[in-house]
Design a protein around this motif. Structure first.
Motif, PDB file in Angstrom:
ATOM      1  N   THR A 106       0.894  -1.214  -0.071  1.00  0.00           N
ATOM      2  CA  THR A 106      -0.087  -0.143   0.080  1.00  0.00           C
ATOM      3  C   THR A 106       0.870   1.112   0.094  1.00  0.00           C
ATOM      4  O   THR A 106       2.139   1.286   0.365  1.00  0.00           O
ATOM      5  N   PRO A 107       0.382   2.497  -0.306  1.00  0.00           N
ATOM      6  CA  PRO A 107       1.126   3.497  -0.176  1.00  0.00           C
ATOM      7  C   PRO A 107       1.709   4.101   1.095  1.00  0.00           C
ATOM      8  O   PRO A 107       2.512   4.764   1.438  1.00  0.00           O
ATOM      9  N   TRP A 108       0.801   3.413   2.285  1.00  0.00           N
ATOM     10  CA  TRP A 108       1.224   3.638   3.506  1.00  0.00           C
ATOM     11  C   TRP A 108       2.183   2.748   4.192  1.00  0.00           C
ATOM     12  O   TRP A 108       2.517   2.590   5.288  1.00  0.00           O
ATOM     13  N   ARG A 109       2.732   2.092   3.214  1.00  0.00           N
ATOM     14  CA  ARG A 109       3.946   1.014   3.662  1.00  0.00           C
ATOM     15  C   ARG A 109       3.386  -0.191   4.343  1.00  0.00           C
ATOM     16  O   ARG A 109       3.891  -0.387   5.556  1.00  0.00           O
ATOM     17  N   SER A 110       2.379  -0.978   3.893  1.00  0.00           N
ATOM     18  CA  SER A 110       1.760  -2.029   4.679  1.00  0.00           C
ATOM     19  C   SER A 110       1.656  -3.191   3.422  1.00  0.00           C
ATOM     20  O   SER A 110       1.355  -2.647   2.186  1.00  0.00           O
ATOM     21  N   GLN A 127       0.924  -6.452   7.131  1.00  0.00           N
ATOM     22  CA  GLN A 127       2.165  -6.493   7.601  1.00  0.00           C
ATOM     23  C   GLN A 127       2.682  -5.066   7.723  1.00  0.00           C
ATOM     24  O   GLN A 127       2.772  -4.513   6.464  1.00  0.00           O
ATOM     25  N   GLU A 128       3.107  -4.488   8.585  1.00  0.00           N
ATOM     26  CA  GLU A 128       3.919  -3.343   8.538  1.00  0.00           C
ATOM     27  C   GLU A 128       5.052  -3.250   8.011  1.00  0.00           C
ATOM     28  O   GLU A 128       5.911  -4.321   8.513  1.00  0.00           O
ATOM     29  N   LEU A 129       5.679  -2.602   7.037  1.00  0.00           N
ATOM     30  CA  LEU A 129       6.850  -2.680   6.365  1.00  0.00           C
ATOM     31  C   LEU A 129       8.003  -1.813   6.917  1.00  0.00           C
ATOM     32  O   LEU A 129       9.157  -2.181   6.520  1.00  0.00           O
ATOM     33  N   ASP A 130       7.513  -0.845   7.538  1.00  0.00           N
ATOM     34  CA  ASP A 130       8.551  -0.074   7.970  1.00  0.00           C
ATOM     35  C   ASP A 130       8.625  -0.145   9.689  1.00  0.00           C
ATOM     36  O   ASP A 130       7.979  -0.738  10.353  1.00  0.00           O
TER      37      ASP A 130
END
Length: 130
Positions: A106-110, A127-130
């Protein structure tokens, strides 16, 4: 002012056994308590980590569907579960829940995946990528 200690989402499911098997046994939510009563009344309380209430207006609801799935699909309510590894969890549950969209960044990095789960529930794994 009142302080809320817990949010509990109560869902009536037609196929109780299938819903328990999916959410407890396949997805891995921990059983906190279970109760039964007369006339085959049954309930299970599953612990799902931290609970939040996400309120979205219709435009945002449509936007999330577009980002995650590419088209409007979610009903008014959708459950979202944060997992350590969206791809591995998707692989583990794809025979128990109907895939709607594969893991998508997603654009919000998940990394989010969508499913239609037992109990007539639409869910997101993220899943949170950051």
């Amino acid at each position: 002012m009142t302080t809320v200690k817990q949010m509990r989402l109560v869902v009536q499911v037609d196929d109780y056994d299938a819903a328990v098997a999916f959410f407890r046994d396949t997805l891995g939510l921990t059983e906190e308590a279970a109760f039964s009563g007369g006339d085959d009344a049954r309930v299970i309380i599953l612990e799902a980590g931290r609970a939040t209430l996400e309120l979205a207006n219709p435009a945002h609801h449509r936007y999330i569907d577009e980002v995650e799935v590419g088209r409007p699909v979610a009903p008014r309510f959708r459950l979202a579960f944060e997992v350590d590894d969206t791809e591995a969890t998707t692989e583990a549950i794809k025979t128990a829940a109907a895939p709607v969209a594969p893991p998508t960044e997603t654009p919000w990095r998940s990394l989010n995946a969508r499913f239609d789960a037992p109990g007539d529930l639409h869910i997101t794994l993220f899943q949170e990528l950051d």
